[in-house]
Design an enzyme around this catalytic site. Structure first.
Site, short mmCIF file in Angstrom:
data_model
loop_
_atom_site.label_atom_id
_atom_site.label_comp_id
_atom_site.label_asym_id
_atom_site.label_seq_id
_atom_site.Cartn_x
_atom_site.Cartn_y
_atom_site.Cartn_z
CD GLU A 1 34.70 37.05 46.72
OE1 GLU A 1 33.64 36.40 46.61
OE2 GLU A 1 34.74 38.29 46.59
CG ASN A 2 34.53 31.41 44.36
OD1 ASN A 2 33.96 30.90 45.31
ND2 ASN A 2 34.10 32.51 43.76
NE ARG B 1 32.90 29.98 36.89
CZ ARG B 1 31.87 30.74 37.24
NH1 ARG B 1 31.10 30.36 38.23
NH2 ARG B 1 31.60 31.85 36.61
CG HIS C 1 38.70 43.31 42.82
ND1 HIS C 1 37.54 43.52 43.53
CD2 HIS C 1 38.32 43.02 41.55
CE1 HIS C 1 36.50 43.37 42.72
NE2 HIS C 1 36.95 43.07 41.51
CG ASN D 1 34.72 38.66 34.21
OD1 ASN D 1 35.29 37.74 33.64
ND2 ASN D 1 33.43 38.70 34.42
CG ASP E 1 34.98 51.33 40.15
OD1 ASP E 1 33.89 51.18 40.71
OD2 ASP E 1 35.62 50.40 39.59
CD GLU F 1 32.63 45.91 43.78
OE1 GLU F 1 32.09 44.80 43.55
OE2 GLU F 1 33.36 46.48 42.96
NE ARG G 1 31.84 49.58 39.48
CZ ARG G 1 32.38 48.72 38.62
NH1 ARG G 1 31.62 47.95 37.89
NH2 ARG G 1 33.69 48.64 38.50
CB VAL H 1 39.62 34.61 40.15
CG1 VAL H 1 40.78 33.62 40.12
CG2 VAL H 1 38.93 34.69 38.79
#
Ligand SMILES: Nc1ncnc2c1ncn2[C@@H]1O[C@H](COP(=O)(O)OP(=O)(O)O)[C@@H](O)[C@H]1O
Ligand SMILES: CC(=O)OP(=O)(O)O
Ligand SMILES: [Mg+2]
Length: 379
Positions: free
Chosen positions: A315-316, A266, A189, A192, A129, A365, A72, A313
């Site tokens: 996804e969850n 969280r 996306h 963080n 990226d 990724e 990456r 975030v």
């Protein structure tokens, strides 16, 4: 790669700090923390490769089994619109982008150099990226500042997380069994760092991050969009130089800065549940900014067929998705709250009669990097 099987997965944290460790997930799903003093990146890569071939954790028998290494790479400037085989000329062009991503690019290069030192004959591929966003039209990527700043320094919007936006936008079409041609997709996306992209016919036409990964959404520690006038005002009032203001906006802002609680969603959720007013405010700001970008990108695309959420975030966190989509019924978005309870798996979360399909697609990724690397190797 024929079966796309994951043999081992992991990462090193706290390089150069006390208490550095390799976090490893074995093929059976078992997680291990291997503590080890890792002073710099080359030692880290060496430790990873030794672990890969060690009899205890061994995913492979010998380093000779490694045919190629994919990296990456964060900022490829305007030079890279797709992944490339790394050679001296390519790396020089990459180093020329260091100023544009001082936190990410030098670290990426250390990884490449470390692999070159340990596996000198193995080809390496760079996956940028910024590459996926190179299809943005000029009126979307230019800043309205004197044109010569673009010519002299490349000051323009580049966008980031492109490997993720590319993966999820392709994957959602496979998942739904539709052709990307003719489809208008908004990819969110949210991790963080967070960014949103507008994708038409499989190509990115706009994205929320800019010259650096600071623009756009409210993030864990980054402010996202802010009046440039506020920036110069704060610099004067607080006596900050360029480094000082950059630290403030990149590391002390976002949900951490507003809530004073944490950059981790969280922990923010827990503070919200406990009734902390600043945490509640930070969360509302965080969701509201995402909603605004979705509205803007629906306009930029001239409509929207699919909205998808990804990242830690996205996804969850079910309430992030439901709060963001609330009030978007006017544009054909209707969430099914029961379906929205999903965590970390591919799913449709919109109601059967929703005009827009809303989905969760966990990002991958690493798979993208491996696939690009294989494709370049086969060329
Ligand atoms: N189960 C979860 N519920 C809510 N938030 C979560 C969950 N798992 C991860 N997150 C959040 O996802 C964020 C990290 O996302 P991630 O995509 O891993 O970030 P990055 O790759 O940018 O470091 C953190 O804010 C974390 O709290
Ligand atoms: C470029 C960028 O913001 O990446 P990350 O979210 O991994 O910090
Ligand atoms: Mg990430």
């Amino acid at each position: 790669m024929t079966t796309k099987e994951v043999l081992a997965q992991g990462g090193i944290e706290k390089i150069g700090l006390v208490g550095s460790f390799l976090k490893l997930t074995l093929p059976n799903g078992e997680k291990k923390i291997l503590e080890k003093d890792i002073p710099e990146h080359t030692a880290g890569i060496e430790f990873i490769l030794n672990t890969l071939v060690s009899p205890e954790y061994g995913a492979i028998k010998s380093l000779d089994e490694i045919n190629a290494v994919g990296h990456r790479m964060v900022h490829g400037g305007e030079r890279f619109s797709e992944s490339v085989l790394l050679n001296k000329e390519v790396l020089d062009a990459f180093i020329a982008c260091n100023d544009l991503a001082p936190l990410h690019n030098p670290a990426n290069l250390k990884g490449v150099n470390a692999v070159s030192a340990i596996l000198p004959n193995v080809p390496q591929v760079g996956v940028f990226d910024t590459a996926f966003h190179q299809t943005m039209p000029d009126y979307a990527y230019m800043y309205a500042i004197p044109y010569e700043l673009y010519e002299k320094y490349g000051v323009r919007r580049y966008g980031f997380h492109g490997t993720s936006h590319r993966y999820v936008s392709q994957r959602v079409c496979e998942f739904l069994g539709v052709d990307p041609k003719g489809k208008k997709i908004i990819t969110c996306h949210i991790g963080n760092g967070g960014s949103i992209s507008a994708i038409k016919d499989g190509k990115c036409i706009d994205t929320s991050m800019g010259l650096t990964p600071l623009e756009g959404l409210v993030m864990g520690t980054r402010s996202g969009d802010i009046d440039a006038g506020a920036v110069t005002f704060i610099m004067e009032k607080e006596g900050l130089n360029a480094t000082g203001i950059s630290n403030l906006l990149n590391k002390k802002s976002g949900v951490l800065g507003v809530s004073g609680v944490s950059s981790d969603m969280r922990e923010l959720e827990a503070a919200v549940a406990a009734g902390n007013p600043k945490a509640i405010l930070a969360e509302k700001m965080y969701f509201y900014r995402i909603k605004k970008y979705i509205g803007a990108y629906a306009a930029a695309l001239g409509g929207v067929d699919i909205i998808l959420f990804t990242g830690g975030v996205g996804e969850n966190q079910a309430n992030c998705r439901s709060e963001v989509c609330e009030g978007l019924e006017f544009m054909g978005v209707k969430i099914d709250l029961e379906k929205n309870k999903v965590r970390g798996e591919e799913a449709i979360i919109s109601a059967d009669d929703s005009k827009v399909t809303v989905a969760v697609i966990p990002t991958d990724e690493e798979l993208m990097i491996a696939s690009d690397t294989l494709a370049i190797l086969n060329k």
